[in-house]
Scaffold this active site. Structure first.
Site, mmCIF file in Angstrom:
data_model
loop_
_atom_site.group_PDB
_atom_site.id
_atom_site.type_symbol
_atom_site.label_atom_id
_atom_site.label_comp_id
_atom_site.label_asym_id
_atom_site.label_seq_id
_atom_site.Cartn_x
_atom_site.Cartn_y
_atom_site.Cartn_z
ATOM 1 N N THR A 118 0.829 -1.206 0.000
ATOM 2 C CA THR A 118 0.000 0.000 0.000
ATOM 3 C C THR A 118 0.865 1.258 0.000
ATOM 4 O OG1 THR A 118 -0.059 -0.292 2.383
ATOM 5 C CG2 THR A 118 -2.047 -0.921 1.183
ATOM 6 N N SER A 124 16.508 -6.250 6.214
ATOM 7 C CA SER A 124 17.919 -6.101 6.564
ATOM 8 C C SER A 124 18.565 -5.030 5.682
ATOM 9 C CB SER A 124 18.669 -7.433 6.457
ATOM 10 O OG SER A 124 18.485 -7.986 5.188
ATOM 11 N N ASP A 178 9.625 0.682 4.895
ATOM 12 C CA ASP A 178 10.710 0.036 5.643
ATOM 13 C C ASP A 178 11.631 1.070 6.272
ATOM 14 O OD1 ASP A 178 9.510 -2.072 4.473
ATOM 15 O OD2 ASP A 178 11.168 -2.616 3.161
HETATM 16 C C1 GLA Z 1 8.986 -4.060 0.668
HETATM 17 C C2 GLA Z 1 9.174 -2.592 0.320
HETATM 18 C C3 GLA Z 1 8.154 -1.713 1.043
HETATM 19 C C4 GLA Z 1 6.728 -2.236 0.859
HETATM 20 C C5 GLA Z 1 6.658 -3.733 1.139
HETATM 21 C C6 GLA Z 1 5.318 -4.324 0.820
HETATM 22 O O1 GLA Z 1 9.292 -4.291 2.010
HETATM 23 O O2 GLA Z 1 10.472 -2.169 0.624
HETATM 24 O O3 GLA Z 1 8.276 -0.387 0.591
HETATM 25 O O4 GLA Z 1 6.240 -1.927 -0.409
HETATM 26 O O5 GLA Z 1 7.643 -4.456 0.425
HETATM 27 O O6 GLA Z 1 4.342 -3.827 1.667
#
Ligand code: GLA
Length: 390
Positions: free
Chosen positions: A35, A129, A174
């Protein structure tokens, strides 16, 4: 871990005074998958596992890096004036990309450093990571040279480095979770406006259990970028009649009324996931406040099924772990977490059932897939920072 990384530093670069220590966590997302790059909401938290570093400044413009987790790749060495992506530099491209990003934005890096890294996030498990080492590098550069930069700025730079230097078109979840994490809290982040609120995970009597399929993610980068592209195409079709900037602006009922505008059936399913998942995420955060555990469980299950059927980013292994969790009476909810294509599930489990859950779900998974899963009871910690004192 701090002593370990200090020891690693000494054995690789020699003993030095004035070492400084840094930490950046991994993250787990409770709900709100795929999302973030669609302008929707996410609900992640930072973990207490992560990446540690021992850092010493150099007088010249050389950077030397070593990772205890990739010992076999040896010391990576590069000059501050000659930073480019190099396949042979492997994992070191992530921190290197962040240094490059600082320079590109005009934040001078006056001298190099020696760094030893050591992490306890399982690699390729979808617990970020890579974003962890990126934020760690960003905090190192901020601490030594640019204290004027705030955490959100570092988050944005790390994401941009991943997009441009590494070439994975990830959203901001993340880096945000890792840069802004708060002990005991998840964050409900609106990825469009970047407004956010911390939500105390007051789940006394419950544990967050991460289960690693131990099936390495395959094609994660290219399939990830393809999903993003499909959502963009769906948005483009919707824009022929709707004035919207992202899928995150649509409610499920808006989507149902206008879905026919999306020409391609696959793209329609991708967009449906993004819109409905955003709604589930907002609702889940609300349900945590009200302590409505049954609703949280249903929302997590719907999320997984949507990621399986409409977004098609689960794997047979992730599905098996989810099925095993759903059939255990001590489990409130369970779903895949992170980008998918392998990696981990997250389950909310009653404290007294954790041991039995790990045993039974582990056995069922082993029987169905032939692979041994690893289980971790997650602890929610603080964001990336320098480790001071002891
Ligand atoms: C990875 C990406 C995030 C996000 C997720 C899925 O972790 O780095 O930005 O899009 O996938 O929710």
């Amino acid at each position: 871990m701090r002593e370990e990384v200090k020891g690693t530093f000494a054995s690789v670069f020699g003993k030095q005074d004035g070492l400084r220590f840094f930490f950046a966590p991994g993250r787990v997302n409770i709900i709100g998958e795929h999302t973030d790059y669609n302008g929707g909401h996410v609900f992640p938290c930072a973990l207490t596992i992560g990446t540690f570093a021992a850092v010493s400044q150099r007088k010249d413009r050389l950077v030397r890096m070593f990772s205890e987790n990739f010992k076999e790749t040896g010391v990576k060495e590069f000059k501050l004036d000659d930073l480019c992506y190099n396949k042979d530099d492997d994992w070191a491209n992530y921190p290197k990309g962040v240094i490059f990003e600082f320079q590109q934005r005009g934040y001078a890096i006056p001298n190099g450093f020696d760094i030893a890294f050591s992490g306890n996030i399982p690699n390729g498990a979808g617990l970020s990571s890579s974003a962890s080492i990126e934020l760690l590098m960003a905090v190192v550069l901020q601490t030594y040279f640019h204290p004027e930069l705030n955490a959100l700025h570092l988050v944005k730079m790390a994401q941009h480095a991943e997009n441009t230097f590494i070439g994975v078109n990830c959203g901001i979840m993340d880096q945000f979770a890792i840069g802004m994490g708060k002990k005991g809290h998840a964050m409900l982040l609106n990825c469009d406006t970047l407004s956010y609120e911390y939500s105390k995970l007051d789940v006394s009597g419950l544990s967050l259990v991460i289960a690693n399929t131990n099936k390495k993610r395959s094609l994660a980068g290219s399939s990830y970028n393809a999903r993003r592209q499909e959502c963009q195409e769906a948005l483009r079709d919707l824009k022929t009649e709707l004035e919207i900037a992202s899928l995150g602006e649509l409610s499920p009922s808006d989507f149902d009324s206008y879905a026919h505008l999306i020409q391609n059936e696959t793209n329609r399913r991708r967009a449906k996931h993004a819109v409905y998942e955003n709604d589930r995420t907002i609702k889940t955060a609300e349900m945590f406040k009200k302590n409505k555990l049954d609703e949280i469980g249903s929302l997590m299950k719907e999320s997984h099924l949507s990621l399986k059927n409409d977004y098609e980013v689960t794997s047979p292994e992730l599905d098996e772990l989810a099925y095993a969790a759903w059939s255990h009476e001590g489990v409130i909810g369970s779903r895949m977490t992170g980008a998918g294509f392998g990696g981990c599930t997250i389950s909310i489990v009653k404290d007294q059932a954790v041991e039995d859950f790990i045993e039974k779900a582990g056995a069922a998974y082993k029987e169905r897939t032939g692979i041994k899963a690893d289980f971790y009871v997650a602890d929610i910690g603080e964001g990336a920072r320098e480790l001071k004192g002891d």
